[in-house]
Design an enzyme around this catalytic site. Structure first.
Site, PDB file in Angstrom:
ATOM      1  CB  SER A   1      -0.905  -0.028   0.852  1.00 32.08           C
ATOM      2  OG  SER A   1      -1.861   1.097   1.250  1.00 32.08           O
TER       3      SER A   1
ATOM      4  CG  HIS B   1      -6.379  -0.490  -0.491  1.00 29.87           C
ATOM      5  ND1 HIS B   1      -5.606  -0.157  -1.417  1.00 29.87           N
ATOM      6  CD2 HIS B   1      -5.509  -0.397   0.868  1.00 29.87           C
ATOM      7  CE1 HIS B   1      -4.411   0.384  -0.780  1.00 29.87           C
ATOM      8  NE2 HIS B   1      -4.346  -0.094   0.691  1.00 29.87           N
TER       9      HIS B   1
END
Length: 307
Positions: A94, A203
């Site tokens: 990430s 996300h």
């Protein structure tokens, strides 16, 4: 001299903790905190040495703090020649993808820091516009978790797979109602949920406004035309040039982090025989040992680990 192929991996948001800069403050590489502070307008020394955990959970501050520690650790490891082999690829979880891009030579430090600041602000803003949360499901295969999220979403509650972290560890993201329903139904697939202390439904489509804002910053950033291979979260594939990154980094905000497949790319096609984690904590090392138990993994989470 041992020159085995090395992959560098960088952790993401959630690994931050109060005083996490303390082990690094006397190293020559600590000077990077001043440069990142200058670019972002945040006092990184204050964040890394004196900011309490509760404040560090704020999305924009957490991302800058973790990114900075990762880059200080990388610089110090390079200075000490601490990798024990030849670096052939990078990947980050990430937020960690920005540290990976910097280490791979795709972005200069100042440009990467500016993007991390923009990303953190955009994600914090999107979460305030549309609140959500996340949880990790353990002990269930990812295909069963995906099917469960599909059923819950068909029933009218927002929830999606957000991170494919390792065998038996999948993170889901969505509305509070969606996460509640996943938790209630988790036993039906032999799983249990652990709630995550996060600032939003990352996300997932809840981050669409953040993706729109970040895309502009990405498209105005010059990525290197050629760089060390980086395995992208969005597709778990290898990328070595500039053209892909604005689209990949934008897509990463709203689609799953494919960490397990990314590690398999590092140790498979890219041939990494040792993976070195750089940044706070040892979260990625734990995941990697579950994904690729035959691959050596080392966490350089402080100067003492480099001796």
């Amino acid at each position: 001299m041992d020159r085995i192929p090395i992959g560098l991996v960088f952790p993401g948001q959630g690994t931050q903790k109060s005083k996490m800069g303390e082990p690094w403050r006397e190293t020559p590489s600590w000077e990077l905190t001043g440069e990142i502070s200058e670019v972002t307008g945040e006092d990184l020394a204050e964040l890394l040495l004196r900011t309490p955990d509760e404040q560090l959970r704020r999305t924009d501050l957490a991302q800058l703090a973790v990114f900075t520690v990762a880059l200080v650790a990388h610089a110090e490891a390079v200075r000490r020649d601490a990798f024990g082999g030849r670096v052939v690829a990078c990947a980050g979880h990430s937020l960690g993808e920005y540290a990976a891009l910097t280490a791979a030579g795709a972005l200069p430090l100042r440009a990467a820091a500016a993007l991390v600041a923009a990303r953190g602000r955009a994600m914090r803003g999107a979460a305030e516009e549309r609140p959500g949360t996340m949880g990790v499901l353990v002990a269930a295969p990812v295909d069963e978790v995906t099917a469960l999220t599909d059923r819950v979403r068909a029933g009218g509650a927002d929830v999606w797979v957000a991170n494919v972290n390792a065998p038996g560890q999948t993170v889901v993201s969505g509305s509070a109602e969606g996460i509640d329903r996943i938790e209630a139904e988790a036993p039906s697939i032999g799983a249990k949920m652990i709630r995550l202390q996060v600032g939003g439904a990352f996300h997932s489509p809840y981050m669409d406004p953040a993706a729109d804002r970040l895309r502009i910053a990405l498209e105005n950033t010059a990525f290197a035309a050629a760089h060390l291979p980086v395995v992208a979260n969005a597709d778990a594939d290898v990328h070595t040039g500039a053209d892909d990154w604005p689209e990949l980094a934008t897509r990463q905000l709203t689609s799953p982090v494919l960490w397990e497949p990314s590690v398999r790319t590092l140790v498979g096609p890219l041939g990494c025989r040792r993976l070195v984690e750089l940044g706070p904590g040892r979260t990625l090392a734990g995941l990697i040992r579950r994904i690729a138990p035959d691959t050596e993994v080392v966490s350089l989470d402080g100067p003492a680990a480099m001796d």
